[in-house]
Design a protein around this motif. Sequence first.
Motif, PDB file in Angstrom:
ATOM      1  N   VAL A 144       4.837  -1.682   4.602  1.00  0.00           N
ATOM      2  CA  VAL A 144       3.820  -0.879   3.917  1.00  0.00           C
ATOM      3  C   VAL A 144       2.953  -1.803   3.072  1.00  0.00           C
ATOM      4  O   VAL A 144       3.414  -2.832   2.578  1.00  0.00           O
ATOM      5  N   GLN A 145       1.692  -1.425   2.933  1.00  0.00           N
ATOM      6  CA  GLN A 145       0.796  -2.218   2.093  1.00  0.00           C
ATOM      7  C   GLN A 145       0.938  -1.737   0.656  1.00  0.00           C
ATOM      8  O   GLN A 145       1.013  -0.542   0.409  1.00  0.00           O
ATOM      9  N   GLY A 146       1.014  -2.669  -0.245  1.00  0.00           N
ATOM     10  CA  GLY A 146       1.146  -2.313  -1.654  1.00  0.00           C
ATOM     11  C   GLY A 146       2.557  -2.518  -2.137  1.00  0.00           C
ATOM     12  O   GLY A 146       3.444  -2.915  -1.376  1.00  0.00           O
ATOM     13  N   GLU A 147       2.777  -2.233  -3.414  1.00  0.00           N
ATOM     14  CA  GLU A 147       4.119  -2.437  -3.957  1.00  0.00           C
ATOM     15  C   GLU A 147       4.840  -1.102  -4.089  1.00  0.00           C
ATOM     16  O   GLU A 147       4.216  -0.054  -4.149  1.00  0.00           O
ATOM     17  N   PHE A 182       6.367  -9.013  -0.792  1.00  0.00           N
ATOM     18  CA  PHE A 182       5.790 -10.344  -0.656  1.00  0.00           C
ATOM     19  C   PHE A 182       4.416 -10.333  -1.301  1.00  0.00           C
ATOM     20  O   PHE A 182       3.565  -9.508  -0.956  1.00  0.00           O
ATOM     21  N   ASN A 183       4.209 -11.256  -2.226  1.00  0.00           N
ATOM     22  CA  ASN A 183       2.928 -11.364  -2.915  1.00  0.00           C
ATOM     23  C   ASN A 183       2.150 -12.536  -2.301  1.00  0.00           C
ATOM     24  O   ASN A 183       2.538 -13.698  -2.455  1.00  0.00           O
ATOM     25  N   PHE A 184       1.072 -12.196  -1.602  1.00  0.00           N
ATOM     26  CA  PHE A 184       0.285 -13.211  -0.892  1.00  0.00           C
ATOM     27  C   PHE A 184      -0.470 -14.137  -1.837  1.00  0.00           C
ATOM     28  O   PHE A 184      -0.829 -15.246  -1.468  1.00  0.00           O
ATOM     29  N   ASP A 185      -0.721 -13.663  -3.030  1.00  0.00           N
ATOM     30  CA  ASP A 185      -1.459 -14.473  -3.987  1.00  0.00           C
ATOM     31  C   ASP A 185      -0.528 -15.505  -4.636  1.00  0.00           C
ATOM     32  O   ASP A 185      -0.832 -16.693  -4.680  1.00  0.00           O
ATOM     33  N   MET A 201       2.169   1.798  -4.055  1.00  0.00           N
ATOM     34  CA  MET A 201       0.947   1.771  -4.832  1.00  0.00           C
ATOM     35  C   MET A 201       0.071   0.669  -4.262  1.00  0.00           C
ATOM     36  O   MET A 201       0.562  -0.438  -4.013  1.00  0.00           O
ATOM     37  N   ALA A 202      -1.183   0.985  -4.048  1.00  0.00           N
ATOM     38  CA  ALA A 202      -2.074  -0.016  -3.467  1.00  0.00           C
ATOM     39  C   ALA A 202      -2.148  -1.247  -4.363  1.00  0.00           C
ATOM     40  O   ALA A 202      -2.308  -1.148  -5.564  1.00  0.00           O
ATOM     41  N   ASN A 203      -1.926  -2.357  -3.788  1.00  0.00           N
ATOM     42  CA  ASN A 203      -2.102  -3.635  -4.487  1.00  0.00           C
ATOM     43  C   ASN A 203      -2.375  -4.619  -3.363  1.00  0.00           C
ATOM     44  O   ASN A 203      -1.478  -4.924  -2.580  1.00  0.00           O
ATOM     45  N   PRO A 204      -3.601  -5.071  -3.235  1.00  0.00           N
ATOM     46  CA  PRO A 204      -3.975  -5.875  -2.065  1.00  0.00           C
ATOM     47  C   PRO A 204      -3.192  -7.178  -1.950  1.00  0.00           C
ATOM     48  O   PRO A 204      -3.143  -7.775  -0.871  1.00  0.00           O
ATOM     49  N   ASP A 205      -2.562  -7.593  -3.028  1.00  0.00           N
ATOM     50  CA  ASP A 205      -1.819  -8.850  -2.966  1.00  0.00           C
ATOM     51  C   ASP A 205      -0.407  -8.689  -2.422  1.00  0.00           C
ATOM     52  O   ASP A 205       0.264  -9.677  -2.143  1.00  0.00           O
TER      53      ASP A 205
END
Length: 214
Positions: A144-147, A182-185, A201-205
């Motif tokens: 899933v995208q987000g945290e 996984f945090n891409f940033d 929750m949406a979080n693009p990172d």
Amino acid sequence: MTAFFSFISGILFDIRLVDYLRRNRTIQEDHCQDLGYDGLAVLSTPEVWYYAMKLTEHVRVERSKSLYIGMQYQPEAGALLWDDDARPRSDSPFRSNPPSADATFRYTRLTPAADMRIDRGDNRKMALCGNHKNTASESWGRTVQGELVTSDRKVLDQRKLFSYPECALLCGMTLDCRAAEFNFDLLTCTLIGEYTGSGNMANPDVTTYIRTTF
Ligand SMILES: *[C@@H]1O[C@H](CO)[C@@H](O)[C@H](O)[C@H]1NC(C)=O
């Protein structure tokens, strides 16, 4: 490393069904060793558990048979442990949870209803054989995208990794892991154990891996 998603393979889990009745648990375990396995199968992760459910479906559902598996009460530890000494995860599918086992009522069987019950080990049942030093080479789950949105979470580990697939695989290799972020940033992988809450929750990172549970 692409095989993360609901994918059933017989190659990655080396467990074997002994579909004839031998006298008791001890004799079934000896038989597994004669076949070259470490002993009875350890089904400690959701991935191997679902594989074992498929493998035994016919004998459980059509023939109503139970099977000895590799879990027993260890008096020295005072606890019910898998035969590779792993402690069962809190969401393990026991008929009654927590299970009550002791030095005489100490073994475990897989029932026709696909749960685990404590057993004396003294009568004839089928068995599942397996090796105890399996290194997990796959993990099942979804992305899933987000945290995750959680009210309570247990962080098991956080480390630097270069990719999301490595993070998902690390979750699959960690017995208690239920999800991984996984945090891409920041290039961090956070392994999460038991948690309450749902949704994300949406979080693009951040991309989250939700591992299959029992
Ligand atoms: C299984 O049978 C063997 C031989 O009769 C005996 O030595 C062993 O203790 C039995 N095991 C269990 C768990 O009852």
